[in-house]
Every structure is written in C-alpha cells, then in structure tokens.
Design an enzyme around this catalytic site. Structure first.
Site, PDB file in Angstrom:
ATOM      1  N   HIS A  68       5.125   4.667  -4.799  1.00  9.59           N
ATOM      2  CA  HIS A  68       3.840   4.081  -4.453  1.00  9.59           C
ATOM      3  C   HIS A  68       3.889   2.577  -4.692  1.00  9.59           C
ATOM      4  O   HIS A  68       4.709   2.074  -5.465  1.00  9.59           O
ATOM      5  CB  HIS A  68       2.726   4.705  -5.279  1.00  9.59           C
ATOM      6  CG  HIS A  68       2.423   6.119  -4.888  1.00  9.59           C
ATOM      7  ND1 HIS A  68       1.369   6.820  -5.405  1.00  9.59           N
ATOM      8  CD2 HIS A  68       3.047   6.960  -4.019  1.00  9.59           C
ATOM      9  CE1 HIS A  68       1.338   8.029  -4.870  1.00  9.59           C
ATOM     10  NE2 HIS A  68       2.352   8.150  -4.037  1.00  9.59           N
ATOM     11  N   GLU A  70       1.940   0.598  -6.336  1.00 11.78           N
ATOM     12  CA  GLU A  70       1.703   0.227  -7.726  1.00 11.78           C
ATOM     13  C   GLU A  70       2.975   0.377  -8.552  1.00 11.78           C
ATOM     14  O   GLU A  70       3.323  -0.497  -9.362  1.00 11.78           O
ATOM     15  CB  GLU A  70       0.613   1.096  -8.364  1.00 11.78           C
ATOM     16  CG  GLU A  70      -0.678   1.158  -7.598  1.00 11.78           C
ATOM     17  CD  GLU A  70      -0.737   2.349  -6.650  1.00 11.78           C
ATOM     18  OE1 GLU A  70       0.118   2.464  -5.742  1.00 11.78           O
ATOM     19  OE2 GLU A  70      -1.660   3.162  -6.782  1.00 11.78           O
ATOM     20  N   CYS A  99       0.424   6.975 -10.960  1.00  8.20           N
ATOM     21  CA  CYS A  99       0.421   5.507 -11.008  1.00  8.20           C
ATOM     22  C   CYS A  99      -0.536   5.006 -12.079  1.00  8.20           C
ATOM     23  O   CYS A  99      -0.266   3.993 -12.730  1.00  8.20           O
ATOM     24  CB  CYS A  99       0.081   4.917  -9.645  1.00  8.20           C
ATOM     25  SG  CYS A  99       1.433   5.087  -8.454  1.00  8.20           S
TER      26      CYS A  99
END
Length: 145
Positions: A68, A70, A99
């Site tokens: 992801h 993040e 995350c």
C-alpha cells in the site's frame, strides 16, 4: 481558510498526483509524509522493488505482495536519515488496519486522507491510538487549478 487547512488541501492534491505513478489498475493510491512543512517521503501502491510492475492477476485481484502507498512511504523513510516521528501522512484513501498499525508504530501523529476505504477499522484504530485523523474529500474552488 486557515494556513493548516490550505496546506492540507495542497499536500492532498500532491498525493493524488503522486498516485498516478502506480501501476495498479483497480485503484491508484498515493501518500506523502510531511514533517516541518517538508516532504520527507512519498509512496504509491505497487509491487516491491525488483518485482514486475503488475499488481493484479487475470481476475483483477491484487497480488498479496502488493504494498500500500502508506507502507511504501513509511518503508522509504525508514531507509533514509529522516524520522517520521510527529509527521503528518497525506494519503488519497483512508488507511487499512495493517497500514494503521505501521502508522502508529512509526510515530506519525496526524493522518489526512481523501476518500473512504471500504472498511473503517484502520481509521478507528488510529483514533483509538490518539492520532489525529482528518478526511478531506473535495478541494475548495479557490484551490482548484
């Protein structure tokens, strides 16, 4: 509009632009990590370094190893001389639960996101940890280009 809100919208616009770097077809997500009004890291969703830039299989399902935005931004700052302690994370979609755990552990104190993820457990966890969470959905007309 106060200075912080104006900055939030501008950094969010930059995160949306950064998301365009993603090779993912289903959803492109971008993230910026900002500390003391400086971008210290960035990320977008995609495959780990050295992997082919293909995020989904033939059924349009994301591969389990896709990172992801993040996680990419946090991993990138970890390899630098910067610290994410007390930083703000700007991300185009609200963080997932996994995350959010990384965000908490990395010392990020504020998360600004642009659209709701299908699950809100990540945002709930951030709030439970005392992290300020802000949703900025639409850009005000005075900031649109």
């Amino acid at each position: 509009m106060d200075k912080q809100t104006r900055r939030d919208y501008l950094y969010m616009r930059m995160a949306r632009t950064w998301a365009e770097n993603s090779y993912c077809v289903r959803r492109k997500v971008g993230a910026l990590l900002v500390k003391n009004q400086m971008i210290i890291s960035d990320g977008y969703n995609g495959t780990p370094s050295g992997f082919e830039n293909v995020c989904e299989d033939e059924n349009n399902v994301s591969y389990p190893y896709v990172l992801h935005a993040e996680a990419n931004a946090i991993s990138k700052v970890a390899r630098s001389n910067n610290s994410s302690d007390a930083a703000t994370l700007y991300v185009t979609a609200s963080p997932c639960l996994e995350c959010s755990k990384l965000i908490i552990q990395s010392g990020i104190r504020r998360v600004v996101y642009g659209e709701e993820y299908r699950l809100q457990d990540g945002v709930d966890l951030l709030r439970k940890a005392g992290i300020e969470v802000v949703c900025l959905k639409d850009q005000p007309t005075e900031l649109q280009s």
